[in-house]
Design a protein around this motif. Structure first.
Motif, PDB file in Angstrom:
ATOM      1  N   SER A   1      17.580  52.805  58.969  1.00 63.37           N
ATOM      2  CA  SER A   1      17.515  51.926  60.142  1.00 63.37           C
ATOM      3  C   SER A   1      16.100  51.925  60.694  1.00 63.37           C
ATOM      4  CB  SER A   1      18.473  52.416  61.235  1.00 63.37           C
ATOM      5  OG  SER A   1      19.797  52.298  60.763  1.00 63.37           O
ATOM      6  N   ALA A   2      15.644  50.769  61.145  1.00 61.69           N
ATOM      7  CA  ALA A   2      14.281  50.651  61.693  1.00 61.69           C
ATOM      8  C   ALA A   2      14.157  51.417  63.008  1.00 61.69           C
ATOM      9  CB  ALA A   2      13.942  49.191  61.904  1.00 61.69           C
ATOM     10  N   THR A   3      12.962  51.941  63.279  1.00 64.35           N
ATOM     11  CA  THR A   3      12.689  52.587  64.566  1.00 64.35           C
ATOM     12  C   THR A   3      12.797  51.537  65.663  1.00 64.35           C
ATOM     13  OG1 THR A   3      10.967  53.777  63.335  1.00 64.35           O
ATOM     14  CG2 THR A   3      11.069  54.163  65.710  1.00 64.35           C
ATOM     15  N   LYS A   4      12.354  50.323  65.329  1.00 58.62           N
ATOM     16  CA  LYS A   4      12.281  49.241  66.311  1.00 58.62           C
ATOM     17  C   LYS A   4      12.373  47.918  65.567  1.00 58.62           C
ATOM     18  CE  LYS A   4       9.264  48.329  70.266  1.00 58.62           C
ATOM     19  NZ  LYS A   4       7.899  48.511  70.758  1.00 58.62           N
ATOM     20  N   LYS A   5      12.978  46.911  66.208  1.00 58.97           N
ATOM     21  CA  LYS A   5      13.047  45.575  65.622  1.00 58.97           C
ATOM     22  C   LYS A   5      12.534  44.574  66.643  1.00 58.97           C
ATOM     23  CE  LYS A   5      17.469  45.377  64.407  1.00 58.97           C
ATOM     24  NZ  LYS A   5      18.748  45.004  63.781  1.00 58.97           N
ATOM     25  N   ARG A   6      11.871  43.541  66.140  1.00 52.14           N
ATOM     26  CA  ARG A   6      11.384  42.489  67.048  1.00 52.14           C
ATOM     27  C   ARG A   6      11.669  41.135  66.427  1.00 52.14           C
ATOM     28  NH1 ARG A   6       6.457  42.721  70.785  1.00 52.14           N
ATOM     29  NH2 ARG A   6       6.182  40.559  71.442  1.00 52.14           N
ATOM     30  N   LYS A   7      12.206  40.225  67.232  1.00 47.33           N
ATOM     31  CA  LYS A   7      12.509  38.877  66.741  1.00 47.33           C
ATOM     32  C   LYS A   7      11.226  38.056  66.707  1.00 47.33           C
ATOM     33  CE  LYS A   7      16.840  37.732  68.030  1.00 47.33           C
ATOM     34  NZ  LYS A   7      17.830  37.265  68.998  1.00 47.33           N
ATOM     35  N   LEU A   8      10.944  37.455  65.558  1.00 47.18           N
ATOM     36  CA  LEU A   8       9.760  36.595  65.423  1.00 47.18           C
ATOM     37  C   LEU A   8      10.145  35.348  64.627  1.00 47.18           C
ATOM     38  CD1 LEU A   8       6.962  39.156  64.396  1.00 47.18           C
ATOM     39  CD2 LEU A   8       7.231  38.088  66.638  1.00 47.18           C
ATOM     40  N   PHE A   9       9.389  34.273  64.841  1.00 47.75           N
ATOM     41  CA  PHE A   9       9.619  33.056  64.068  1.00 47.75           C
ATOM     42  C   PHE A   9       8.482  32.848  63.076  1.00 47.75           C
ATOM     43  CE2 PHE A   9      12.601  32.375  67.410  1.00 47.75           C
ATOM     44  CZ  PHE A   9      13.594  31.587  66.839  1.00 47.75           C
TER      45      PHE A   9
END
Length: 376
Positions: free
Chosen positions: A353-361
Motif C-alpha cells: 500500500s502507498a504511504t500517500k496517494k494524490r489524485k492528478l489528471f
C-alpha cells in the motif's frame, strides 16, 4: 508602468497548490488560489519572471477586470470602462476567446463579439481614431470568462502554453506534459544530490525536467512569449529577467539522473530532446526493460509514469510490469518510489500500500500518484 498589476497563473486541476508555492518562491504576495488558477499581485517585471520561471503553470494572464454582468449592455459598458489603451497599442491585433458557465450570458460567440466591440470602441476614443483599427501589430489574446454571472477579463501574456519549453523535437505515443512532469518531481522530497531514475522515460520528460530543477534553470529560457511583442513592456524588462535567470542557474551542480525505456526509439527521442535542452551530458539514457532494473545506490528516488493498461490486451503486460517493479524495490527499502497511473489495482500488483496517494489528471485521464517513502 510602476503601479501593481494582478496576474493569473492558470493550473491543471490538482496542481494549484504547487503553482502557488512557485509564485511564493518568486517573491510575490497577496496570493489567492481558486479552481484552476492562482492570482497574485506583481509589477511589470513579474510578467517576464512568471513566464520564465513557473514550471507547473499552464499560462500567465494579466487580469484586466472582474465584474458582474446580467445583460449584453452591462457587459459592453463595463468592458469599455477598463483601461485597455494602457496595454494594447493602436495597431494591436485583438483576438477574443471565451467561456461561460451557469450564467445568464450563455452565448459565448455573442460575449466574444461584444467584448471585442467594447475594446475597439475604447481604443478608438483613446487614440482618436475614427476609422477601423488596423490590427496589424502585436497580438493580444483576450479571454472573457463568465462564471455564475461574474465576468473575468484577462490578456494572455504567454502565447503557447508554458508546457511548450522549446526542447521537444520528438515525442512518443502519449507524451507527458512538461508542466505535469515538473509537478511529479516537486511532489517528492528529491534534492539534486540524490539519484533519480525514471524507468518509463518515453520521450525523456521527467529526467529533463529534473535536470532543469536540479540546476535551477528557468524552464522558459529556450522560448518566446507573446507579451515580448507588446510596446508597453520595454525589452530591458525581458533582458533583466533573463539575466536574473542566468545568474541563478547552477550549471556546476552534479546530477545523477537516469532515464530508461524498453523502446530503443523512445530512448533516441529522449536523447534528442535532452540535447535540444542543452542537458544531454547530465542524464544517463538506457534501453532497458523495467524487469532488469537494479538500483546502484542504497537510496534514491524512482519517479515514473508507466503504461496504464487502458488499451485492449495490455492489462496482463501492465500487471507484470507493476509486479516486477514492486518485487525489485522491496529489496531497496531506502528508495522512495513515486508512480502515476490510472490503473485501479496498482497497489495490489505492486504488493504494498502507498504511504500517500494524490489524485492528478494526466490530460483528461484521472490518475493516482502513488507515493512510497523510503526508510530514513
Amino acid at each position: 508602468m510602476s503601479q501593481p498589476i494582478t496576474l493569473i497563473a492558470t493550473a491543471a486541476m490538482g496542481l494549484e497548490s504547487i503553482v502557488k508555492n512557485e509564485v511564493k518562491q518568486l517573491g510575490y504576495e497577496n496570493i489567492q488560489t481558486d479552481n484552476g488558477r492562482v492570482m497574485y499581485e506583481s509589477n511589470i517585471l513579474g510578467i517576464a519572471r512568471s513566464n520564465l520561471w513557473l514550471r507547473t503553470a499552464d499560462r500567465v494572464k494579466l487580469l484586466m477586470g472582474e465584474f458582474y454582468a446580467y445583460s449584453f449592455e452591462e457587459l459592453f459598458e463595463q468592458t469599455k470602462a477598463l483601461p485597455w489603451e494602457e496595454w494594447i497599442s493602436k495597431e494591436g491585433f485583438i483576438h477574443v476567446v471565451g467561456k461561460s458557465h451557469k450564467s445568464k450570458l450563455y452565448s459565448v460567440p455573442d460575449c466574444q463579439s461584444i467584448v471585442k466591440k467594447a475594446i475597439v470602441s475604447r481604443l478608438q476614443e483613446a487614440y482618436s481614431i475614427s476609422s477601423r483599427l488596423e490590427e496589424t501589430g502585436a497580438r493580444y489574446k483576450i479571454e472573457v470568462a463568465i462564471l455564475k454571472d461574474q465576468v473575468t477579463l484577462s490578456i494572455d501574456t504567454s502565447g503557447s502554453g508554458l508546457h511548450k519549453r522549446g526542447y521537444r523535437v520528438g515525442q512518443g505515443e502519449a507524451p507527458l506534459k512538461e508542466t505535469l512532469a515538473a509537478a511529479l518531481i516537486q511532489l517528492t522530497n528529491w534534492t539534486p544530490n540524490d539519484p533519480l531514475v525514471d524507468p518509463f522515460t518515453g520521450s525523456g520528460t521527467i529526467p529533463i525536467e529534473a535536470a532543469l530543477i536540479g540546476q535551477n534553470i528557468a524552464p522558459g529560457f529556450n522560448r518566446e512569449f507573446s507579451a515580448e511583442e507588446w510596446d508597453v513592456i520595454p525589452s530591458s524588462v525581458w533582458e533583466r529577467a533573463l539575466e536574473e535567470a542566468e545568474d541563478l542557474a547552477n550549471y556546476d551542480q552534479p546530477l545523477d539522473i537516469t532515464g530508461s525505456d524498453i523502446s530503443h526509439q523512445a530512448v533516441e527521442i529522449a536523447q534528442q530532446n535532452a540535447m535540444e535542452a542543452g542537458l544531454v551530458d547530465l542524464i544517463n539514457w538506457k534501453q532497458m526493460r523495467v524487469q532488469d532494473f537494479v538500483p546502484k545506490t542504497e537510496k534514491g528516488y524512482l519517479i515514473g509514469n508507466p503504461p496504464y493498461g487502458e488499451r485492449l490486451g495490455e492489462k496482463d503486460t501492465v500487471e507484470e510490469i507493476y509486479k516486477a517493479l514492486g518485487s525489485i524495490m522491496s529489496s531497496y527499502p531506502k528508495w522512495s518510489v513515486y508512480i502515476m497511473t490510472s490503473y485501479k489495482e496498482f497497489e495490489k500488483c505492486y504488493g504494498q500500500s502507498a504511504t500517500k496517494k494524490r489524485k492528478l489528471f494526466n490530460g483528461f485521464i484521472q490518475t493516482n500518484y502513488y507515493q512510497y517513502f523510503g526508510k530514513k
